[in-house]
Design an enzyme around this catalytic site. Structure first.
Site, short mmCIF file in Angstrom:
data_model
loop_
_atom_site.label_atom_id
_atom_site.label_comp_id
_atom_site.label_asym_id
_atom_site.label_seq_id
_atom_site.Cartn_x
_atom_site.Cartn_y
_atom_site.Cartn_z
N THR A 1 0.84 -1.20 0.00
CA THR A 1 0.00 0.00 0.00
C THR A 1 0.87 1.25 0.00
O THR A 1 0.61 2.20 -0.74
CB THR A 1 -0.95 0.00 1.22
OG1 THR A 1 -1.75 -1.18 1.16
CG2 THR A 1 -1.83 1.23 1.26
N LEU B 1 12.31 1.69 12.29
CA LEU B 1 11.82 1.65 10.92
C LEU B 1 12.23 2.92 10.19
O LEU B 1 12.01 4.02 10.68
CB LEU B 1 10.29 1.53 10.92
CG LEU B 1 9.74 0.33 11.70
CD1 LEU B 1 8.29 0.57 12.09
CD2 LEU B 1 9.88 -0.92 10.87
N GLU B 2 12.83 2.73 9.02
CA GLU B 2 13.27 3.85 8.20
C GLU B 2 12.28 4.03 7.06
O GLU B 2 12.02 3.08 6.32
CB GLU B 2 14.67 3.58 7.63
CG GLU B 2 15.72 3.30 8.69
CD GLU B 2 15.84 1.83 9.11
OE1 GLU B 2 15.38 0.93 8.36
OE2 GLU B 2 16.35 1.58 10.20
N GLN C 1 6.27 -5.97 6.60
CA GLN C 1 5.98 -7.37 6.90
C GLN C 1 7.29 -8.09 7.19
O GLN C 1 8.26 -7.96 6.44
CB GLN C 1 5.30 -8.07 5.73
CG GLN C 1 4.96 -9.52 6.06
CD GLN C 1 4.28 -10.25 4.92
OE1 GLN C 1 4.73 -10.18 3.79
NE2 GLN C 1 3.20 -10.93 5.24
N TYR D 1 23.54 -12.74 17.65
CA TYR D 1 23.60 -11.30 17.97
C TYR D 1 23.74 -11.10 19.47
O TYR D 1 24.52 -10.27 19.92
CB TYR D 1 22.34 -10.61 17.43
CG TYR D 1 22.49 -9.12 17.34
CD1 TYR D 1 23.07 -8.53 16.22
CD2 TYR D 1 22.06 -8.29 18.37
CE1 TYR D 1 23.21 -7.16 16.13
CE2 TYR D 1 22.19 -6.92 18.28
CZ TYR D 1 22.77 -6.36 17.17
OH TYR D 1 22.92 -5.00 17.08
N GLN E 1 17.13 -2.65 22.27
CA GLN E 1 16.75 -1.25 22.03
C GLN E 1 15.27 -1.02 22.28
O GLN E 1 14.44 -1.86 22.00
CB GLN E 1 17.15 -0.81 20.62
CG GLN E 1 16.37 -1.45 19.51
CD GLN E 1 16.96 -1.11 18.14
OE1 GLN E 1 18.12 -0.73 18.00
NE2 GLN E 1 16.15 -1.27 17.12
#
Length: 181
Positions: free
Chosen positions: A107, A130-131, A150, A163, A173
């Site tokens: 979308t 989120l970028e 997603q 990690y 974080q």
């Protein structure tokens, strides 16, 4: 192998995704929640919108917080050809033998809005930063509390070093996390 809905649901019950929506919510919103082979994360109502008011340089080794303005709200307007950061509503705890890859929602992609997230590595946990890029010459609206990316979960053998084992710099974080070196 990519993991299906039933596997994601079982892992969420063990704490992999919190909060967890066990169905795909679609009515009147950009969809979020559990889908056939993934989980659609929601954007939180916290935003860092990049600006050139102070003529700073974006330097990942020496990040200047004057590069952006902070904003809270259920929607945000990203200026033309600009960029914003937010975080996922969900807190993620990755299993030690699974990696997640995030793909932007169609979308938004069809509107020239690109969401990017680096892979969520085995053993990583935290809110996902989120970028979001507005690639258009027009202002673009993005909604909090609705789907933004997603996650696809891919299982393999446990790596020698996760990690968590290497004490990654973004482990645990919370909130929107800026670059660290």
């Amino acid at each position: 192998m990519v993991k299906p809905d039933w596997w994601i649901r079982e892992m969420a019950k063990k704490g992999m995704i919190e909060p967890f929506e066990e169905r795909l919510v679609r009515e009147g919103v950009i969809s979020y929640g559990l889908s056939s082979f993934g989980y659609d994360l929601r954007a939180a109502p916290e935003w860092k919108i990049f600006t050139n008011v102070f003529s700073t340089v974006v330097d990942p080794k020496n990040f200047d917080p004057r590069s952006f303005v902070e904003y809270e709200g259920e929607e945000v307007i990203i200026p033309p050809n600009s960029f914003a950061l937010t975080r996922s509503v969900e807190y993620i705890r990755m299993p030690e033998n699974v990696i997640a890859i995030a793909l932007g929602k169609s979308t938004y992609a069809r509107c020239g809005i690109v969401a990017n997230v680096t892979p969520l590595e085995p053993g990583w946990e935290g809110h996902v930063t989120l970028e979001i890029s507005n690639t258009t010459p027009l202002p673009a609206k993005v909604y909090a509390g609705e789907g933004i990316v997603q996650l696809l979960f891919l299982e393999g053998p446990r790596p020698e070093v996760t990690y968590r084992d290497r004490r990654g710099k973004y482990q645990g974080q919370r909130g929107i996390t800026l670059p660290r070196v």
